[in-house]
Design a protein around this motif. Sequence first.
Motif, PDB file in Angstrom:
ATOM      1  N   LEU A   5       8.303 -11.146  21.783  1.00 15.07           N
ATOM      2  CA  LEU A   5       8.604  -9.848  22.389  1.00 15.07           C
ATOM      3  C   LEU A   5       7.305  -9.289  22.926  1.00 15.07           C
ATOM      4  CD1 LEU A   5      11.028  -7.139  21.237  1.00 15.07           C
ATOM      5  CD2 LEU A   5       8.743  -6.471  21.961  1.00 15.07           C
ATOM      6  N   HIS A  60      14.830  -9.242  30.070  1.00 17.11           N
ATOM      7  CA  HIS A  60      13.937  -8.114  30.313  1.00 17.11           C
ATOM      8  C   HIS A  60      14.713  -6.894  30.790  1.00 17.11           C
ATOM      9  CE1 HIS A  60      14.377  -9.450  34.505  1.00 17.11           C
ATOM     10  NE2 HIS A  60      13.921  -8.262  34.866  1.00 17.11           N
ATOM     11  N   PHE A  68       9.995  -4.484  29.234  1.00 15.89           N
ATOM     12  CA  PHE A  68      10.210  -4.940  27.856  1.00 15.89           C
ATOM     13  C   PHE A  68      10.876  -6.314  27.937  1.00 15.89           C
ATOM     14  CE2 PHE A  68       9.476  -0.532  27.333  1.00 15.89           C
ATOM     15  CZ  PHE A  68       9.054  -0.323  26.028  1.00 15.89           C
ATOM     16  N   ALA A  70      11.834 -10.237  26.143  1.00 15.76           N
ATOM     17  CA  ALA A  70      12.036 -11.092  24.971  1.00 15.76           C
ATOM     18  C   ALA A  70      12.270 -12.514  25.456  1.00 15.76           C
ATOM     19  CB  ALA A  70      13.222 -10.615  24.139  1.00 15.76           C
ATOM     20  N   LEU A  85      16.435  -4.576  23.385  1.00 15.44           N
ATOM     21  CA  LEU A  85      15.270  -4.144  24.149  1.00 15.44           C
ATOM     22  C   LEU A  85      15.376  -2.667  24.528  1.00 15.44           C
ATOM     23  CD1 LEU A  85      14.726  -7.234  26.503  1.00 15.44           C
ATOM     24  CD2 LEU A  85      13.384  -6.595  24.492  1.00 15.44           C
ATOM     25  N   GLN A  86      16.572  -2.221  24.895  1.00 14.05           N
ATOM     26  CA  GLN A  86      16.759  -0.809  25.211  1.00 14.05           C
ATOM     27  C   GLN A  86      16.527   0.060  23.983  1.00 14.05           C
ATOM     28  OE1 GLN A  86      17.193   0.672  28.017  1.00 14.05           O
ATOM     29  NE2 GLN A  86      18.035  -0.776  29.489  1.00 14.05           N
ATOM     30  N   ASN A  88      14.777  -0.746  21.373  1.00 15.72           N
ATOM     31  CA  ASN A  88      13.375  -0.849  21.012  1.00 15.72           C
ATOM     32  C   ASN A  88      12.547   0.168  21.786  1.00 15.72           C
ATOM     33  OD1 ASN A  88      10.973  -1.949  19.935  1.00 15.72           O
ATOM     34  ND2 ASN A  88      10.717  -3.220  21.729  1.00 15.72           N
TER      35      ASN A  88
END
Length: 416
Positions: A5, A60, A68, A70, A85-86, A88
């Motif tokens: 990440l 992403h 962001f 992964a 991701l959102q 995070n």
Amino acid sequence: MISQLFVLSQRGDSIVFRDYRGEVPKGSAEIFFRKVKFWKEDEGGDAPPVFNVDGVNYFHVKVAGLLFVATTRVNVSPSLVLEFLQRNARVIKDYLGVLNEESLRKNFVLVYELLDEMIDFGYVQATSTEVLKSFIFSEPIMIDAACLPGLGPASFFVQGAKRMPGTAVTKSVVANESRGRNREEIFVDVIEKISVTFSASGYVLTSEIDGTIQMKSYLTGNPEIRLALNEELSIGRGGRTIHDYSSSSGAGTLILDNCNFHESVQLDSFDMDRTLSLAEVIIKVRAEFPSSVTANTILLEMPLPAYTSRVSFELEPGAVGNTTDFKESSKRLIWGLKKIVGGSEHMLRAKLTFPQETHGNINKEAGPVSMTFTIPMYNASRLQVKYLQIAKKSPTSNPYRWVRYVTQSNSYVARL
């Protein structure tokens, strides 16, 4: 299962990087950015949120100008990784107050601490800000919110008769002031949802306001809080409150049909224009509120006869931020407006195309028109918070008090 990440700036600089499993090459961040940057030249169009390069899956999302990302080599649900991701990004913003490149660089220790608690060996553990509070001990380095660009009407709160930036937008959930003392604040939101049904001639058939008063407290201890409302407030149309707030039921009286309170509330002291015409459809929207108020995210929908084959739209000259669509599967006309300023009027013309042989009454099969919108810093019922009193005697305590008004609507216009 996530292998890596990392967060990249708009220039491709790696701000945060965490490798959980050691399965993907260390240069994956550079490979990803080069692929995204030259995607238009190589593939055409913007890079999709998920793609594969040399057996490595890249996921992403772009938040606040940051990427962001992964990576993984296994077959994992794309929606699961994108949602993480959102979340995070949302958690990091909660803890830093402001999400941008500068805040990440100044708080990289706190960010890495958050990532280690949210992911364990590539498996997601927790994405709740409240849950993570028990495991996070680093203090954020705050960014000056005064240097940030304005966020529009939705970012303004009311303090007395003044309007000021809503610091709740850029406030960390764990930040302390420079002297080591928690900054005490309390926020009050008055949110109203309006439901209205109009006749074809424009008369109001039914109308209803369903509202809530929500409070978010950053106060230490458990002080008594008193919230005063309109003096002309009356609950129930058949009479007055125990304290007889209004001397008469004339103009200015605010009547609530019913209200419910949170279990923590002590009730002792409280007890004391649009027109339609078919075959050509004309929809007019007029904002009957002050010019200083703006409605955002307006969406109108209108069911059309089942035998409608095509719809052509004509917007008024100079229209900006309007979207139109005809959903053929559901036979619905959709009109979206980015914003409407009070006192302004907007119009849409739609021409419906039918087969040569039509059956049924077109007027009865079209409609009703529904409209949803949000108006920040405005409430239609005229309900006002007169003062917010905190019964906490301390010479060093001076909590900030914020009040916000939000009106949300779900309105209908009856069929012709």
